[in-house]
Scaffold this motif. Structure first.
Motif, PDB file in Angstrom:
ATOM      1  N   SER A 160       0.808  -1.220   0.000  1.00 39.79           N
ATOM      2  CA  SER A 160       0.000   0.000   0.000  1.00 39.79           C
ATOM      3  C   SER A 160       0.843   1.272   0.000  1.00 39.79           C
ATOM      4  O   SER A 160       0.408   2.297  -0.511  1.00 39.79           O
ATOM      5  CB  SER A 160      -0.948   0.012   1.202  1.00 39.79           C
ATOM      6  N   ASN A 161       2.048   1.224   0.545  1.00 40.68           N
ATOM      7  CA  ASN A 161       2.901   2.400   0.605  1.00 40.68           C
ATOM      8  C   ASN A 161       3.648   2.551  -0.715  1.00 40.68           C
ATOM      9  O   ASN A 161       4.379   1.635  -1.131  1.00 40.68           O
ATOM     10  CB  ASN A 161       3.887   2.252   1.780  1.00 40.68           C
ATOM     11  N   GLU A 162       3.496   3.688  -1.366  1.00 38.81           N
ATOM     12  CA  GLU A 162       4.083   3.895  -2.694  1.00 38.81           C
ATOM     13  C   GLU A 162       5.605   3.791  -2.693  1.00 38.81           C
ATOM     14  O   GLU A 162       6.201   3.156  -3.568  1.00 38.81           O
ATOM     15  CB  GLU A 162       3.656   5.260  -3.253  1.00 38.81           C
ATOM     16  N   GLY A 163       6.253   4.380  -1.692  1.00 35.36           N
ATOM     17  CA  GLY A 163       7.711   4.313  -1.627  1.00 35.36           C
ATOM     18  C   GLY A 163       8.212   2.885  -1.442  1.00 35.36           C
ATOM     19  O   GLY A 163       9.173   2.469  -2.086  1.00 35.36           O
ATOM     20  N   THR A 164       7.535   2.141  -0.575  1.00 34.61           N
ATOM     21  CA  THR A 164       7.914   0.742  -0.356  1.00 34.61           C
ATOM     22  C   THR A 164       7.634  -0.081  -1.605  1.00 34.61           C
ATOM     23  O   THR A 164       8.446  -0.924  -1.991  1.00 34.61           O
ATOM     24  CB  THR A 164       7.156   0.158   0.856  1.00 34.61           C
ATOM     25  N   ARG A 165       6.509   0.175  -2.247  1.00 34.45           N
ATOM     26  CA  ARG A 165       6.167  -0.540  -3.488  1.00 34.45           C
ATOM     27  C   ARG A 165       7.223  -0.274  -4.563  1.00 34.45           C
ATOM     28  O   ARG A 165       7.680  -1.205  -5.237  1.00 34.45           O
ATOM     29  CB  ARG A 165       4.775  -0.133  -3.977  1.00 34.45           C
ATOM     30  N   ASP A 166       7.647   0.968  -4.709  1.00 30.02           N
ATOM     31  CA  ASP A 166       8.669   1.307  -5.697  1.00 30.02           C
ATOM     32  C   ASP A 166       9.995   0.611  -5.361  1.00 30.02           C
ATOM     33  O   ASP A 166      10.672   0.089  -6.249  1.00 30.02           O
ATOM     34  CB  ASP A 166       8.881   2.817  -5.781  1.00 30.02           C
ATOM     35  N   PHE A 167      10.348   0.609  -4.076  1.00 28.45           N
ATOM     36  CA  PHE A 167      11.576  -0.062  -3.647  1.00 28.45           C
ATOM     37  C   PHE A 167      11.503  -1.560  -3.953  1.00 28.45           C
ATOM     38  O   PHE A 167      12.442  -2.137  -4.491  1.00 28.45           O
ATOM     39  CB  PHE A 167      11.827   0.163  -2.154  1.00 28.45           C
ATOM     40  N   LEU A 168      10.381  -2.189  -3.617  1.00 25.57           N
ATOM     41  CA  LEU A 168      10.237  -3.627  -3.845  1.00 25.57           C
ATOM     42  C   LEU A 168      10.153  -3.958  -5.338  1.00 25.57           C
ATOM     43  O   LEU A 168      10.630  -5.009  -5.767  1.00 25.57           O
ATOM     44  CB  LEU A 168       9.037  -4.180  -3.084  1.00 25.57           C
ATOM     45  N   ARG A 169       9.601  -3.064  -6.129  1.00 25.42           N
ATOM     46  CA  ARG A 169       9.602  -3.265  -7.581  1.00 25.42           C
ATOM     47  C   ARG A 169      11.034  -3.223  -8.103  1.00 25.42           C
ATOM     48  O   ARG A 169      11.428  -4.035  -8.937  1.00 25.42           O
ATOM     49  CB  ARG A 169       8.733  -2.221  -8.289  1.00 25.42           C
ATOM     50  N   SER A 170      11.828  -2.307  -7.571  1.00 26.97           N
ATOM     51  CA  SER A 170      13.242  -2.244  -7.952  1.00 26.97           C
ATOM     52  C   SER A 170      13.961  -3.528  -7.521  1.00 26.97           C
ATOM     53  O   SER A 170      14.760  -4.077  -8.285  1.00 26.97           O
ATOM     54  CB  SER A 170      13.903  -1.021  -7.304  1.00 26.97           C
ATOM     55  N   PHE A 171      13.670  -4.009  -6.319  1.00 31.99           N
ATOM     56  CA  PHE A 171      14.261  -5.256  -5.829  1.00 31.99           C
ATOM     57  C   PHE A 171      13.920  -6.412  -6.770  1.00 31.99           C
ATOM     58  O   PHE A 171      14.804  -7.162  -7.184  1.00 31.99           O
ATOM     59  CB  PHE A 171      13.750  -5.545  -4.411  1.00 31.99           C
ATOM     60  N   THR A 172      12.640  -6.547  -7.132  1.00 29.36           N
ATOM     61  CA  THR A 172      12.242  -7.669  -7.997  1.00 29.36           C
ATOM     62  C   THR A 172      12.815  -7.508  -9.401  1.00 29.36           C
ATOM     63  O   THR A 172      13.235  -8.489 -10.007  1.00 29.36           O
ATOM     64  CB  THR A 172      10.705  -7.843  -8.049  1.00 29.36           C
ATOM     65  N   ASP A 173      12.846  -6.287  -9.922  1.00 31.62           N
ATOM     66  CA  ASP A 173      13.427  -6.064 -11.256  1.00 31.62           C
ATOM     67  C   ASP A 173      14.911  -6.430 -11.276  1.00 31.62           C
ATOM     68  O   ASP A 173      15.389  -7.070 -12.216  1.00 31.62           O
ATOM     69  CB  ASP A 173      13.248  -4.613 -11.698  1.00 31.62           C
ATOM     70  N   LYS A 174      15.618  -6.062 -10.228  1.00 30.66           N
ATOM     71  CA  LYS A 174      17.052  -6.391 -10.167  1.00 30.66           C
ATOM     72  C   LYS A 174      17.243  -7.898  -9.999  1.00 30.66           C
ATOM     73  O   LYS A 174      18.178  -8.466 -10.569  1.00 30.66           O
ATOM     74  CB  LYS A 174      17.733  -5.603  -9.059  1.00 30.66           C
ATOM     75  N   PHE A 175      16.359  -8.537  -9.243  1.00 31.94           N
ATOM     76  CA  PHE A 175      16.465  -9.986  -9.106  1.00 31.94           C
ATOM     77  C   PHE A 175      16.217 -10.673 -10.444  1.00 31.94           C
ATOM     78  O   PHE A 175      16.942 -11.592 -10.826  1.00 31.94           O
ATOM     79  CB  PHE A 175      15.503 -10.490  -8.033  1.00 31.94           C
ATOM     80  N   LEU A 176      15.217 -10.219 -11.193  1.00 28.84           N
ATOM     81  CA  LEU A 176      14.949 -10.813 -12.507  1.00 28.84           C
ATOM     82  C   LEU A 176      16.140 -10.621 -13.451  1.00 28.84           C
ATOM     83  O   LEU A 176      16.507 -11.548 -14.187  1.00 28.84           O
ATOM     84  CB  LEU A 176      13.672 -10.231 -13.111  1.00 28.84           C
ATOM     85  N   ALA A 177      16.763  -9.450 -13.420  1.00 26.03           N
ATOM     86  CA  ALA A 177      17.956  -9.212 -14.248  1.00 26.03           C
ATOM     87  C   ALA A 177      19.111 -10.100 -13.781  1.00 26.03           C
ATOM     88  O   ALA A 177      19.854 -10.651 -14.605  1.00 26.03           O
ATOM     89  CB  ALA A 177      18.357  -7.739 -14.175  1.00 26.03           C
ATOM     90  N   PHE A 178      19.247 -10.285 -12.480  1.00 26.56           N
ATOM     91  CA  PHE A 178      20.278 -11.139 -11.898  1.00 26.56           C
ATOM     92  C   PHE A 178      20.073 -12.585 -12.355  1.00 26.56           C
ATOM     93  O   PHE A 178      21.026 -13.268 -12.740  1.00 26.56           O
ATOM     94  CB  PHE A 178      20.199 -11.019 -10.373  1.00 26.56           C
ATOM     95  N   ILE A 179      18.827 -13.034 -12.333  1.00 21.96           N
ATOM     96  CA  ILE A 179      18.505 -14.385 -12.802  1.00 21.96           C
ATOM     97  C   ILE A 179      18.928 -14.544 -14.255  1.00 21.96           C
ATOM     98  O   ILE A 179      19.562 -15.532 -14.634  1.00 21.96           O
ATOM     99  CB  ILE A 179      17.005 -14.699 -12.637  1.00 21.96           C
ATOM    100  N   ALA A 180      18.594 -13.566 -15.068  1.00 19.47           N
ATOM    101  CA  ALA A 180      18.920 -13.632 -16.509  1.00 19.47           C
ATOM    102  C   ALA A 180      20.423 -13.742 -16.729  1.00 19.47           C
ATOM    103  O   ALA A 180      20.861 -14.511 -17.598  1.00 19.47           O
ATOM    104  CB  ALA A 180      18.356 -12.400 -17.222  1.00 19.47           C
ATOM    105  N   THR A 181      21.219 -13.021 -15.960  1.00 18.24           N
ATOM    106  CA  THR A 181      22.664 -13.073 -16.157  1.00 18.24           C
ATOM    107  C   THR A 181      23.271 -14.370 -15.626  1.00 18.24           C
ATOM    108  O   THR A 181      24.333 -14.776 -16.097  1.00 18.24           O
ATOM    109  CB  THR A 181      23.401 -11.882 -15.505  1.00 18.24           C
ATOM    110  N   HIS A 182      22.598 -15.013 -14.675  1.00 22.77           N
ATOM    111  CA  HIS A 182      23.145 -16.235 -14.081  1.00 22.77           C
ATOM    112  C   HIS A 182      22.560 -17.521 -14.663  1.00 22.77           C
ATOM    113  O   HIS A 182      22.962 -18.610 -14.269  1.00 22.77           O
ATOM    114  CB  HIS A 182      22.977 -16.212 -12.562  1.00 22.77           C
ATOM    115  N   THR A 183      21.626 -17.385 -15.577  1.00 21.78           N
ATOM    116  CA  THR A 183      21.060 -18.579 -16.216  1.00 21.78           C
ATOM    117  C   THR A 183      21.242 -18.548 -17.721  1.00 21.78           C
ATOM    118  O   THR A 183      20.806 -19.464 -18.412  1.00 21.78           O
ATOM    119  CB  THR A 183      19.565 -18.752 -15.876  1.00 21.78           C
ATOM    120  N   ALA A 184      21.871 -17.507 -18.220  1.00 21.45           N
ATOM    121  CA  ALA A 184      22.088 -17.406 -19.673  1.00 21.45           C
ATOM    122  C   ALA A 184      23.139 -18.422 -20.118  1.00 21.45           C
ATOM    123  O   ALA A 184      24.078 -18.723 -19.414  1.00 21.45           O
ATOM    124  CB  ALA A 184      22.569 -15.989 -20.033  1.00 21.45           C
ATOM    125  N   GLY A 185      22.932 -18.924 -21.313  1.00 22.59           N
ATOM    126  CA  GLY A 185      23.925 -19.784 -21.904  1.00 22.59           C
ATOM    127  C   GLY A 185      23.707 -21.203 -21.540  1.00 22.59           C
ATOM    128  O   GLY A 185      24.293 -22.136 -21.716  1.00 22.59           O
TER     129      GLY A 185
END
Length: 185
Positions: A160-185
């Motif tokens: 419900s908190n916009e700042g926390t939601r934005d922070f957690l969206r950044s966390f999940t986006d970075k995790f998804l990018a991290f997954i992509a770099t560690h599972t490529a190839g």
């Protein structure tokens, strides 16, 4: 990697768990970008090295779910300044016998929520030490120590908190990018 499957281990068995609610809120944030596969850990027997010759069905199920996933998300409360026993037991079952760990090489992220002011900082640090031994690349930044307050997650399971939601969206986006770099190839 498009739409990775993420095995989610929540270290709390409590009805109304803040960490279970946090995991489901994160799932909403990654909708359409990843699939969360919740791993049941409450029914696991306590790890015993005698299992190494004849693994229990619950342990095999756990290992199978981890192996099929592209990554692992650990959502942990903090009990007595460390990780809950149920979560450590799941890790022990999934990583044994020696040389047959389901976790090895799986990209991971750690997050947790607590009503305490420092969130789950110490539990996460202990968990990171365990995951390093298991040869899991772990997202280093951002660290996410969520101070859980009433109303943080609304009646629909969203942050419900916009700042926390934005922070957690950044966390999940970075995790998804991290997954992509560690599972490529």
């Amino acid at each position: 990697m498009a739409n990775p499957t993420i095995a989610v281990l929540v270290g709390s068995l409590r009805k109304g768990s803040h960490n279970q609610a946090l995991a489901h809120a994160l799932e909403k944030l990654v909708a359409g970008k990843a699939t969360f596969e919740y791993v049941q850990i409450g029914d696991l027997p306590l790890y015993n090295q005698d299992f190494d010759k004849d693994y229990p069905a619950e342990g095999l199920r756990l290992k199978d779910q981890i192996r099929k996933a592209d990554a692992v998300l650990f959502v942990t409360p903090e009990y007595n300044r460390s990780i809950p026993g149920v979560l450590k037991n799941a890790i022990d079952l999934g990583s044994r016998p020696y040389g047959h760990s389901a976790f090895a090489g799986k990209p991971a992220a750690v997050i947790g929520a607590s009503i305490g002011a420092i969130g789950t900082a110490l539990a996460q640090q202990h968990l990171r030490n365990v995951l390093a031994y298991l040869d899991m690349p772990v997202l280093g930044q951002p660290e996410a120590f969520i101070h859980f307050k009433e109303g943080l997650i609304d009646e629909h399971g969203a942050i419900s908190n916009e700042g926390t939601r934005d922070f957690l969206r950044s966390f999940t986006d970075k995790f998804l990018a991290f997954i992509a770099t560690h599972t490529a190839g």
